[in-house]
Design an enzyme around this catalytic site. Structure first.
Site, PDB file in Angstrom:
ATOM      1  N   GLU A 175       0.826  -1.207   0.000  1.00 20.08           N
ATOM      2  CA  GLU A 175       0.000   0.000   0.000  1.00 20.08           C
ATOM      3  C   GLU A 175       0.859   1.256   0.000  1.00 20.08           C
ATOM      4  OE1 GLU A 175      -2.687  -0.701   3.353  1.00 20.08           O
ATOM      5  OE2 GLU A 175      -4.021  -1.832   2.035  1.00 20.08           O
ATOM      6  N   ASP A 211      -8.498  -9.115   3.326  1.00 15.46           N
ATOM      7  CA  ASP A 211      -8.257  -8.037   4.280  1.00 15.46           C
ATOM      8  C   ASP A 211      -9.383  -7.927   5.300  1.00 15.46           C
ATOM      9  OD1 ASP A 211      -7.268  -5.845   5.539  1.00 15.46           O
ATOM     10  OD2 ASP A 211      -7.483  -4.469   3.847  1.00 15.46           O
ATOM     11  N   GLU A 215     -12.724  -2.751  11.697  1.00 19.28           N
ATOM     12  CA  GLU A 215     -12.671  -1.910  10.498  1.00 19.28           C
ATOM     13  C   GLU A 215     -13.790  -2.218   9.501  1.00 19.28           C
ATOM     14  OE1 GLU A 215      -8.960  -2.191   8.466  1.00 19.28           O
ATOM     15  OE2 GLU A 215      -9.651  -1.028   6.749  1.00 19.28           O
TER      16      GLU A 215
HETATM   17  O1  GCW Z   1      -7.132  -2.950   5.608  1.00 22.13           O
HETATM   18  C1  GCW Z   1      -6.117  -2.092   5.389  1.00 22.13           C
HETATM   19  C2  GCW Z   1      -6.504  -0.894   6.166  1.00 22.13           C
HETATM   20  C3  GCW Z   1      -5.372   0.050   6.375  1.00 22.13           C
HETATM   21  C4  GCW Z   1      -4.249  -0.723   7.032  1.00 22.13           C
HETATM   22  C5  GCW Z   1      -3.850  -1.881   6.150  1.00 22.13           C
HETATM   23  C6  GCW Z   1      -2.808  -2.747   6.800  1.00 22.13           C
HETATM   24  C7  GCW Z   1      -2.669   0.205   8.557  1.00 22.13           C
HETATM   25  O2  GCW Z   1      -7.565  -0.262   5.514  1.00 22.13           O
HETATM   26  O3  GCW Z   1      -5.827   1.080   7.193  1.00 22.13           O
HETATM   27  O4  GCW Z   1      -3.140   0.115   7.261  1.00 22.13           O
HETATM   28  O5  GCW Z   1      -4.956  -2.700   5.919  1.00 22.13           O
HETATM   29  O6  GCW Z   1      -3.194  -3.730   7.433  1.00 22.13           O
HETATM   30  O7  GCW Z   1      -1.639  -2.471   6.668  1.00 22.13           O
END
Ligand code: GCW
Length: 838
Positions: free
Chosen positions: A304, A383, A411
């Site tokens: 990311e 995720d 989340e």
């Molecule tokens: O799911 C995503 C989240 C991010 C997070 C990332 C991760 C901290 O939306 O906010 O970043 O995963 O786990 O690295």
């Protein structure tokens, strides 16, 4: 003296925060009845600590505090074993020296404890012993838990040891005090770029963590700010470590891979460059000088947009090892995240698949990681969605340590505005047999055993939970969500504990023993994951939320036609990702053959994962015989009905739960009930429109008693399209651009008692106001001031106000007046009028 003042502070805090949720499961409210009589009959007057190690002192303070609360008696603290009965706290060595005649010898394993009753010369000693002081602390908490739960403690002989060495939480806190994906307020660690002055909350968090066996805590976001490793920050980190140390919780830092360059003054962060290796080494040495029990680093690299070894065409093993080698001389660990994927993937290529990424990135490196590297793997391949299979990477690493990463903070799971007890979900992953063992010796190889290093005899491994508690009184932003933190810690200690047992323990410790409360809360918690899945994304579709936005409100297509790869491929003919080997992305081929065979054929693939693994037409029949489309309709109605049922189930607890928590949980559940309906309508309508197949039960698209705001008589209100269309009833809302607006309808039903439900939108900017008038009489008014994870007018900001007990006559005018404020346009979606059934 010191002892006294610590105790006084602890007491004061306990009183100050009484029943705000702050005490969580460590409330120590008085036990009653037979249990109290039994404990009092054998409770000694003395607690002995054989050493002044931090953790043993904490154990003593906690026992005194706990027993004072539970039993109403204050033990005397002593340092020698008296001739009278006593609770004796000490390591095996210490007990062996102080009372060799007891012959307490055992192999307890690191951090394991032994609770043992010894009777000598008429005195009864409750010995809490362990191989090290931290184990003594865990034993003390276990003893208190037993007493709080009414378990007899007068003839103890219980040994327990943690299932895995790594039992950590990660906090995604930023140095400015915000928390990425945190729903319980601002950071307890950071404020304006520095450690908070007052670290009381940190110490109290350490205590909560210790009580469930957690031994490490990362204190900053995995999207790490490199400044954290600047020399001037190290004393600040040391202060946090000092606050956690008495509770046996070691500090972990998240690091950024480019730090040698960004703050280290080097012109490279190439992991194979000698100057980079030297930089990490001197940084680790510097940290260990300030924090001798520092636990290690977490590293998110090449993920990311984070820096990583790919900049220099190096491997993840190169990256992990250069950092790990700096930590190794101090026995520090590097948790290297397996969450690496390409978020710019071409969605037009049906062979592309984000789910393949973790395995694809790490499998071939198996054997190349140093022994103090642990690959930290999210439970599922995507995720933290509402339902995913176990990541195939768990079964693929044989010569590499691994840990499972679970997300305690919700989340994609309702962000603490929805109650979702995650233990049942985690257990499905932890118990899932990856069939990873040698085929010559077939034995179950569940995820829990793999991550604990038990299958391939790895030296390190375990459990990491993303906790993200904050400064809110109740830590998580929802009282009921704290069951997830509790459950995570208890499972990391013993993953064989059942979800029901954990829900019961937590409920009794949190709300007391009233059987009606226990039955209600446990029932609600245990069903809550399935309920949430039912209204947000059943059959493996994943949470159908705003993937590119807040990850909260409903947005069925937000996952599609972008590079993030959370696709479900729903169109007019069918839905699901074809991940088969035969015709799809080949993801299923990453599992060992027994698992792959089961998943590859829709005939043996579990319904719950069908659309995660297969693309099927809407008319495809599930194992139950129901079509996919009808299941989508039915599950959404079941889910929404279930949450409405939670509200009904909670209400009778009014006199049985303290006022504040009763009211806060009720408000949360009522809100969730409204949201569940928003989700239900949005998802079912979306699929009705896509498939063209009507709901066999005639519900979808027909909402008796509903009046769209856009079709009411409007004064000042303007009609606006909502994006995505499914997030508002009729795809439209009305917004007020004037100082005050009104929407009016004429009631033409039968006279009687009714409930009005006003569906409106609450934006974080400004506090707008609503007033409802029936036949010119004001029947309700409220300020729109909830704190929602919402940014715009869509499902995330949609809230409902329920106004029961309204008498209506034909011809009555129902008028809703809105007064906008500071960017919140007092927007309305619809009004529903339902006959009162009670
Ligand atoms: O799911 C995503 C989240 C991010 C997070 C990332 C991760 C901290 O939306 O906010 O970043 O995963 O786990 O690295």
């Amino acid at each position: 003296m010191l002892l006294k003042s610590i105790f006084a502070t602890a007491l004061a805090i306990a009183c100050l925060h009484a029943e705000t949720g702050y005490d969580a499961w460590l409330r120590y409210r008085p036990i009653e009845g037979a249990a109290l009589v039994r404990v009092r009959a054998t409770l000694p007057a003395v607690v002995v600590t054989l050493n002044d190690a931090d953790a043993e002192v904490s154990a003593r303070i906690e026992l005194i505090r706990g027993l004072r609360g539970l039993v109403g008696r204050t033990l005397r603290a002593e340092e020698r074993i008296p001739r009278e009965s006593a609770i004796v706290l000490g390591t095996l060595d210490e007990v062996g020296r102080a009372a060799p005649q007891w012959r307490l010898h055992a192999q307890l394993g690191e951090n394991g404890y032994w609770l043992k009753t010894v009777v000598e010369r008429g005195a009864r000693y409750t010995v809490v012993t362990a191989s090290n002081p931290r184990g003594v602390l865990y034993g003390a908490f276990a003893l208190l838990r037993k007493i709080a739960l009414g378990v007899p403690v007068d003839a103890l002989d219980e040994r327990a040891a943690p299932y895995a060495p790594i039992r950590w939480v990660n906090q995604w806190d930023n140095l400015d005090g915000s928390i990425e994906r945190g729903y319980g307020g601002r950071s307890i660690f950071w404020e304006d770029g520095h450690t908070r002055t007052d670290l009381t909350r940190v110490a109290d968090y350490g205590r909560l963590l210790a009580s469930i066996g957690i031994n490490g805590c990362s204190i900053n976001n995995v999207n790490a700010n490199p400044r954290l490793l600047a020399p001037e920050m190290i004393p600040e980190i040391a202060r946090i470590a000092a606050a956690l140390r008495p509770w046996g919780v070691r500090v972990v830092l998240s690091v950024d891979f480019a730090t040698p360059k960004t703050i280290g003054g080097l012109d490279t962060y190439d992991p194979l460059d000698a100057s980079v290796a030297a930089w990490w080494k001197q940084k680790a040495d510097e940290l260990y000088r300030a924090i001798p029990d520092f636990a290690g680093f977490v590293l998110k690299a090449d993920s990311e947009g984070r820096a990583g070894p790919s900049t220099y065409h190096r491997t993840h093993a190169d990256a992990a090892n250069v950092v790990a080698r700096a930590l190794a001389p101090h026995s520090g660990l590097l948790l290297y995240r397996g969450f690496v994927y390409n978020h710019h993937m071409d969605w037009r290529n049906l062979k592309n698949d984000r789910a393949r990424a973790a395995y694809a990135n790490f499998k071939e490196l198996d054997g190349q990681f140093d022994d103090n590297v642990i690959i930290q793997i999210k439970n599922g391949p995507i995720d933290f969605q509402v339902r995913e299979p176990a990541s195939p990477l768990f079964g693929a690493l044989e010569k590499t340590n691994q840990a499972v990463e679970l997300q305690i903070t919700q989340e994609y799971m309702g962000q603490a505005r929805h109650t979702v007890f995650l233990v049942p979900m985690w257990k499905e992953t932890l118990d899932f047999d990856m069939h990873a063992g040698p085929t010559a010796r077939p034995a179950p190889t569940p995820v829990k055993a793999l991550v604990a290093g038990k299958v391939f005899h790895r030296p390190a491994g375990g459990f990491v939970g993303v906790a993200n508690v904050g400064l809110d009184d109740d830590w998580a932003g929802n009282h009921l969500s704290m069951a997830n933190l509790y459950g995570f810690g208890r499972l990391a200690w013993d993953p064989d504990l059942s979800a029901r047992r954990l829900a019961e323990e937590w409920t009794r410790l949190t709300f007391g023993d009233d059987p009606k409360v226990v039955e209600t809360v446990v029932g609600l918690q245990l069903s809550s994951w399935r309920t949430y899945e039912n209204y947000t994304g059943p059959l493996g579709l994943q949470t159908l939320t705003d993937i590119t936005g807040d990850h909260y409100g409903v947005a069925v297509e937000a996952s599609e036609r972008n590079g993030w790869g959370q696709w479900h491929n729903a169109d007019e003919k069918g839905a699901g990702m074809d991940r088969t080997v035969a015709t799809g992305t080949g993801f299923i081929g990453q599992y060992h053959s027994a698992v792959a065979r089961m998943y590859e054929s829709p005939a043996t693939c579990p319904d719950d994962l069908l659309l995660f693994l297969h693309h099927v037409p809407y008319t495809y029949k599930l194992h139950s015989g129901k079509t996919v489309i009808q299941y989508i309709y039915d599950s959404h109605y079941e889910g929404a009905d279930a949450v409405a049922g939670y509200v009904d189930a909670w209400k009778p607890l009014k006199e049985r739960v303290d006022d504040r928590r009763y009211g806060e949980v009720l408000a949360q559940l009522e809100y969730q009930a409204g949201q569940a309906q928003v989700w239900r309508d949005a998802v079912t309508l979306w699929f009705l429109r896509a498939s063209g197949i009507p709901d066999a039960r005639g519900r979808v698209g027909r909402y008796p008693g509903r009046f769209e705001a856009e079709s009411m008589a409007l004064e000042g209100y303007a009609v606006r399209d909502v994006v995505p269309w499914e997030a508002a009833s009729g795809g439209k809302a009305v917004v007020c651009a004037a100082a005050e607006c009104a929407a009016t309808l004429r009631f033409d039903g039968a006279p009687g008692w009714y409930t009005l439900r006003v569906q409106y939108f609450d934006l974080p900017t400004g506090v707008s106001r609503f007033r409802v008038l029936v036949a010119s009489q004001v029947v309700d008014e409220w300020a729109v001031a909830d704190h929602l994870p919402a940014r715009k007018i869509d499902g995330s900001s949609s809230v409902r106000r329920v106004i029961p007990g309204i008498a209506l006559r034909p011809g009555d005018e129902i008028r809703i007046e809105g007064v906008p404020d500071g960017g919140d346009p007092a927007a309305l979606d619809y009004v529903e009028i339902h006959p009162d059934t009670r």
